[in-house]
Scaffold this active site. Sequence first.
Site, PDB file in Angstrom:
ATOM      1  N   CYS A  91       0.592   5.264   7.559  1.00 10.97           N
ATOM      2  CA  CYS A  91      -0.688   4.881   8.155  1.00 10.97           C
ATOM      3  C   CYS A  91      -0.485   4.078   9.433  1.00 10.97           C
ATOM      4  O   CYS A  91      -1.035   4.397  10.464  1.00 10.97           O
ATOM      5  CB  CYS A  91      -1.524   4.093   7.151  1.00 10.97           C
ATOM      6  SG  CYS A  91      -3.063   3.445   7.834  1.00 10.97           S
ATOM      7  N   CYS A 105      -9.391 -11.257  22.626  1.00  6.22           N
ATOM      8  CA  CYS A 105      -8.880 -10.477  21.509  1.00  6.22           C
ATOM      9  C   CYS A 105      -7.497  -9.915  21.826  1.00  6.22           C
ATOM     10  O   CYS A 105      -6.985  -9.052  21.103  1.00  6.22           O
ATOM     11  CB  CYS A 105      -9.842  -9.340  21.150  1.00  6.22           C
ATOM     12  SG  CYS A 105     -10.145  -8.179  22.495  1.00  6.22           S
ATOM     13  N   CYS A 128      -6.888   1.545   0.463  1.00  8.87           N
ATOM     14  CA  CYS A 128      -6.700   0.561   1.531  1.00  8.87           C
ATOM     15  C   CYS A 128      -7.048  -0.844   1.044  1.00  8.87           C
ATOM     16  O   CYS A 128      -8.063  -1.062   0.379  1.00  8.87           O
ATOM     17  CB  CYS A 128      -7.574   0.935   2.725  1.00  8.87           C
ATOM     18  SG  CYS A 128      -7.418  -0.206   4.119  1.00  8.87           S
ATOM     19  N   GLN A 173     -18.778  -7.574  15.089  1.00 11.12           N
ATOM     20  CA  GLN A 173     -17.498  -8.153  14.698  1.00 11.12           C
ATOM     21  C   GLN A 173     -17.053  -7.558  13.369  1.00 11.12           C
ATOM     22  O   GLN A 173     -17.807  -7.529  12.401  1.00 11.12           O
ATOM     23  CB  GLN A 173     -17.611  -9.680  14.571  1.00 11.12           C
ATOM     24  CG  GLN A 173     -17.823 -10.400  15.877  1.00 11.12           C
ATOM     25  CD  GLN A 173     -19.269 -10.323  16.363  1.00 11.12           C
ATOM     26  OE1 GLN A 173     -20.159  -9.923  15.634  1.00 11.12           O
ATOM     27  NE2 GLN A 173     -19.490 -10.703  17.607  1.00 11.12           N
ATOM     28  N   GLU A 194     -23.211  -7.050  29.553  1.00 12.87           N
ATOM     29  CA  GLU A 194     -22.398  -6.117  28.749  1.00 12.87           C
ATOM     30  C   GLU A 194     -22.586  -4.706  29.298  1.00 12.87           C
ATOM     31  O   GLU A 194     -23.697  -4.316  29.645  1.00 12.87           O
ATOM     32  CB  GLU A 194     -22.840  -6.182  27.282  1.00 12.87           C
ATOM     33  CG  GLU A 194     -22.276  -5.111  26.386  1.00 12.87           C
ATOM     34  CD  GLU A 194     -20.752  -5.139  26.322  1.00 12.87           C
ATOM     35  OE1 GLU A 194     -20.159  -4.070  26.503  1.00 12.87           O
ATOM     36  OE2 GLU A 194     -20.174  -6.232  26.108  1.00 12.87           O
ATOM     37  N   CYS A 222       0.850  -1.194   0.000  1.00 12.92           N
ATOM     38  CA  CYS A 222       0.000   0.000   0.000  1.00 12.92           C
ATOM     39  C   CYS A 222       0.889   1.248   0.000  1.00 12.92           C
ATOM     40  O   CYS A 222       1.860   1.325   0.771  1.00 12.92           O
ATOM     41  CB  CYS A 222      -0.899  -0.007   1.239  1.00 12.92           C
ATOM     42  SG  CYS A 222      -1.846   1.520   1.462  1.00 12.92           S
ATOM     43  N   CYS A 225      -1.372  -1.409   8.847  1.00 16.20           N
ATOM     44  CA  CYS A 225      -0.886  -2.725   8.406  1.00 16.20           C
ATOM     45  C   CYS A 225       0.573  -2.897   8.821  1.00 16.20           C
ATOM     46  O   CYS A 225       1.482  -2.828   7.995  1.00 16.20           O
ATOM     47  CB  CYS A 225      -1.021  -2.875   6.898  1.00 16.20           C
ATOM     48  SG  CYS A 225      -2.690  -2.740   6.289  1.00 16.20           S
ATOM     49  N   ASP A 279     -15.763 -13.092  27.129  1.00 17.99           N
ATOM     50  CA  ASP A 279     -15.202 -12.519  25.898  1.00 17.99           C
ATOM     51  C   ASP A 279     -14.919 -11.041  26.158  1.00 17.99           C
ATOM     52  O   ASP A 279     -15.581 -10.163  25.612  1.00 17.99           O
ATOM     53  CB  ASP A 279     -16.198 -12.698  24.747  1.00 17.99           C
ATOM     54  CG  ASP A 279     -15.614 -12.312  23.398  1.00 17.99           C
ATOM     55  OD1 ASP A 279     -14.453 -11.856  23.356  1.00 17.99           O
ATOM     56  OD2 ASP A 279     -16.325 -12.444  22.383  1.00 17.99           O
ATOM     57  N   TYR A 295     -19.364 -10.118  29.146  1.00 18.19           N
ATOM     58  CA  TYR A 295     -18.792  -9.219  28.142  1.00 18.19           C
ATOM     59  C   TYR A 295     -19.326  -9.638  26.764  1.00 18.19           C
ATOM     60  O   TYR A 295     -18.582  -9.850  25.816  1.00 18.19           O
ATOM     61  CB  TYR A 295     -17.259  -9.248  28.169  1.00 18.19           C
ATOM     62  CG  TYR A 295     -16.672  -9.178  29.560  1.00 18.19           C
ATOM     63  CD1 TYR A 295     -16.460  -7.956  30.199  1.00 18.19           C
ATOM     64  CD2 TYR A 295     -16.354 -10.341  30.265  1.00 18.19           C
ATOM     65  CE1 TYR A 295     -15.931  -7.894  31.480  1.00 18.19           C
ATOM     66  CE2 TYR A 295     -15.830 -10.292  31.544  1.00 18.19           C
ATOM     67  CZ  TYR A 295     -15.625  -9.075  32.147  1.00 18.19           C
ATOM     68  OH  TYR A 295     -15.109  -9.012  33.427  1.00 18.19           O
TER      69      TYR A 295
END
Length: 388
Positions: A14, A345, A97, A223, A273, A8, A17, A318, A252
């Site tokens: 940026c 995550c 992008c 997501q 949540e 890119c 990535c 989560d 969560y």
Amino acid sequence: MANSKEKCPKFDVCGGCTYQEIDYNEQLNIKLANAKASLIENGIDDSILREIVPSPSIYNYRNKMEYTFGDEVIGGPMNLGMHKLGSYISIIDCGQCQLVPEDFNTILNLTKEWCISKGYNFYHKKRHDGLLRSLIIRKGFRTDELLINIVTSSEIEFAEEEYKNLLLSTSLDSHIVGILHTINDNVADALVVDDCRILYGQDYYTEEILGLKFKVGAFSFFQSNVVAAERLYKEALALLPGLEGKIVYDLYCGTGTISQAMALKAKKVFGVEIVEDAVNSAKNNAEINHLDNCDFICGDVLKVLDDISEKPDVIVVDPPRAGIHPKAMKKICNYDIPEILYISCNPKTLAINLAQAAEYGYKSVSMKCFDNFAFTKHTEAICVLKKL
């Protein structure tokens, strides 16, 4: 797997990535090694982690982007894109992008050029003046629906009808189901909705995941890589014991995606949540899917657990990237159930929580990583904890 696209042109400035110049297989090796290092650092046997699952697609996978109007240098031309690496003020164009559907790039470039032609200026974060603030684009990957939301101040009138017609006359791969104009006069950089006008269609798009339908509002969390998230959830669900007749806590829970999948079999699912908009979305989507055995509660897990009278047979967690607070981790472990399923995550905070769980008699017995965000540093994981 070699990277098939050219680098890119905005890669150096940026920062989105981080791993773009690294062969994809090597990216996977780095992520797996980093996750193992976090386990070792926290005294967890890293042999529980043997695999990282590649992303189903390494390009064009993001279903949401929020672009900002601004300039890269003071007095320079107006840009529409992302914050420059390491800068709070500077904005760089990112109309090429590779992580988003090509429609996103088309809409971004078209919007920027049209706004320039109209003589509009961007909202200045220090002076607190100007019109244009941000552009938010969302897509349903299974439905091919696009939701476009331009955010401005109310400083001058924005040509809503002209902008709407411009978008609707543009040739796109997906179809537009909603065009919104949000007014935000708050001086803070955060998105505050003073008014949201529907210029065309509706203020949501629909998505399908795990055989269920979801109505995703303009400001709701969902997501960001649906295909990869669905694969992770399927593997996570396969690790759970039989759910028939059981009480499940989904802590969560976000918009309740996995909650509703578990509710297809479980006796009752309690989703907790802290984000109110996510809870409202979860409740609405449970109605859409005709599920009456889901109870979604808005609040902090640490406090809400004291108010649920029915004790769990199964617990799924989560949490956000910061992980689970030690006090909440203690309360979760004190239910003393045979297994806890942890969806993460952030392997770093996952490892910290696993060490805390070990203090309450839970052993981490299996872990698998997932690369849901190719070319970035982010890694997802699932881990099973068993009571000794």
